[in-house]
Design a protein around this motif. Structure first.
Motif, PDB file in Angstrom:
ATOM      1  N   TYR A  37       9.278   8.226  18.196  1.00 28.18           N
ATOM      2  CA  TYR A  37       7.969   7.995  17.590  1.00 28.18           C
ATOM      3  C   TYR A  37       6.975   9.098  17.928  1.00 28.18           C
ATOM      4  O   TYR A  37       7.003   9.675  19.012  1.00 28.18           O
ATOM      5  CB  TYR A  37       7.414   6.642  18.037  1.00 28.18           C
ATOM      6  N   CYS A  38       6.123   9.350  16.975  1.00 25.42           N
ATOM      7  CA  CYS A  38       5.093  10.361  17.139  1.00 25.42           C
ATOM      8  C   CYS A  38       4.111   9.939  18.227  1.00 25.42           C
ATOM      9  O   CYS A  38       3.585   8.833  18.178  1.00 25.42           O
ATOM     10  CB  CYS A  38       4.379  10.532  15.798  1.00 25.42           C
ATOM     11  N   PRO A  39       3.879  10.805  19.223  1.00 26.04           N
ATOM     12  CA  PRO A  39       2.979  10.438  20.318  1.00 26.04           C
ATOM     13  C   PRO A  39       1.516  10.371  19.893  1.00 26.04           C
ATOM     14  O   PRO A  39       0.685   9.841  20.620  1.00 26.04           O
ATOM     15  CB  PRO A  39       3.195  11.549  21.353  1.00 26.04           C
ATOM     16  N   LEU A  40       1.202  10.911  18.734  1.00 27.15           N
ATOM     17  CA  LEU A  40      -0.193  10.911  18.294  1.00 27.15           C
ATOM     18  C   LEU A  40      -0.542   9.695  17.453  1.00 27.15           C
ATOM     19  O   LEU A  40      -1.606   9.119  17.586  1.00 27.15           O
ATOM     20  CB  LEU A  40      -0.503  12.183  17.506  1.00 27.15           C
ATOM     21  N   CYS A  41       0.353   9.309  16.546  1.00 25.44           N
ATOM     22  CA  CYS A  41       0.000   8.202  15.653  1.00 25.44           C
ATOM     23  C   CYS A  41       0.927   7.000  15.824  1.00 25.44           C
ATOM     24  O   CYS A  41       0.661   5.931  15.308  1.00 25.44           O
ATOM     25  CB  CYS A  41       0.008   8.674  14.199  1.00 25.44           C
ATOM     26  N   GLY A  42       2.022   7.164  16.551  1.00 22.00           N
ATOM     27  CA  GLY A  42       2.888   6.037  16.836  1.00 22.00           C
ATOM     28  C   GLY A  42       3.861   5.682  15.722  1.00 22.00           C
ATOM     29  O   GLY A  42       4.581   4.698  15.813  1.00 22.00           O
ATOM     30  N   LEU A  53       6.348  15.281  17.073  1.00 24.62           N
ATOM     31  CA  LEU A  53       5.292  14.787  16.198  1.00 24.62           C
ATOM     32  C   LEU A  53       5.910  14.356  14.884  1.00 24.62           C
ATOM     33  O   LEU A  53       7.016  14.755  14.540  1.00 24.62           O
ATOM     34  CB  LEU A  53       4.285  15.902  15.923  1.00 24.62           C
ATOM     35  N   CYS A  54       5.178  13.531  14.141  1.00 24.57           N
ATOM     36  CA  CYS A  54       5.600  13.253  12.782  1.00 24.57           C
ATOM     37  C   CYS A  54       5.094  14.389  11.891  1.00 24.57           C
ATOM     38  O   CYS A  54       4.302  15.227  12.323  1.00 24.57           O
ATOM     39  CB  CYS A  54       5.044  11.911  12.309  1.00 24.57           C
ATOM     40  N   ALA A  55       5.548  14.412  10.666  1.00 25.83           N
ATOM     41  CA  ALA A  55       5.225  15.524   9.784  1.00 25.83           C
ATOM     42  C   ALA A  55       3.722  15.632   9.549  1.00 25.83           C
ATOM     43  O   ALA A  55       3.175  16.727   9.469  1.00 25.83           O
ATOM     44  CB  ALA A  55       5.956  15.356   8.453  1.00 25.83           C
ATOM     45  N   ASP A  56       3.062  14.517   9.428  1.00 23.45           N
ATOM     46  CA  ASP A  56       1.622  14.543   9.169  1.00 23.45           C
ATOM     47  C   ASP A  56       0.855  15.146  10.336  1.00 23.45           C
ATOM     48  O   ASP A  56       0.008  16.007  10.157  1.00 23.45           O
ATOM     49  CB  ASP A  56       1.104  13.114   8.918  1.00 23.45           C
ATOM     50  N   CYS A  57       1.154  14.677  11.526  1.00 22.46           N
ATOM     51  CA  CYS A  57       0.434  15.157  12.698  1.00 22.46           C
ATOM     52  C   CYS A  57       0.776  16.612  12.991  1.00 22.46           C
ATOM     53  O   CYS A  57      -0.061  17.375  13.455  1.00 22.46           O
ATOM     54  CB  CYS A  57       0.745  14.282  13.903  1.00 22.46           C
ATOM     55  N   ALA A  58       2.000  17.006  12.695  1.00 23.79           N
ATOM     56  CA  ALA A  58       2.396  18.384  12.917  1.00 23.79           C
ATOM     57  C   ALA A  58       1.578  19.344  12.063  1.00 23.79           C
ATOM     58  O   ALA A  58       1.317  20.476  12.448  1.00 23.79           O
ATOM     59  CB  ALA A  58       3.885  18.556  12.613  1.00 23.79           C
TER      60      ALA A  58
HETATM   61 ZN    ZN Z   1       2.087  11.415  13.825  1.00 27.81          ZN
END
Ligand code: ZN
Length: 72
Positions: free
Chosen positions: A8-13, A55-60
């Motif tokens: 899971y993305c550490p920024l948005c979960g 990260l997920c693609a969005d947060c990246a």
């Molecule tokens: Zn994310």
């Protein structure tokens, strides 16, 4: 809550869809290998999650995580 789950993305979960975190696709290059990761996004990763969670693609891309669930 689990902390720094590599799936899971550490920024948005949200699921980060990282190929490296999934044994089934570990041999294949992850999307993040060819993606440009925003330096700003890297700095927002919590210390505990660095080097562990993708990260997920969005947060990246440096996008701000949505605070509400929106499918669109
Ligand atoms: Zn994310």
């Amino acid at each position: 809550m689990t902390d720094s789950d590599p799936l899971y993305c550490p920024l948005c979960g949200r699921p980060n869809r990282c190929g490296q975190a999934d044994p089934a696709s570990r041999d294949q290059p992850c999307w993040c290998f060819s993606a440009e990761i925003a330096a700003e996004a890297l700095q927002r990763i919590p210390e505990a999650a660095r080097g562990r969670s993708c990260l997920c693609a969005d947060c990246a891309r440096g996008a701000t995580p949505a605070t509400t669930d929106q499918n669109g």
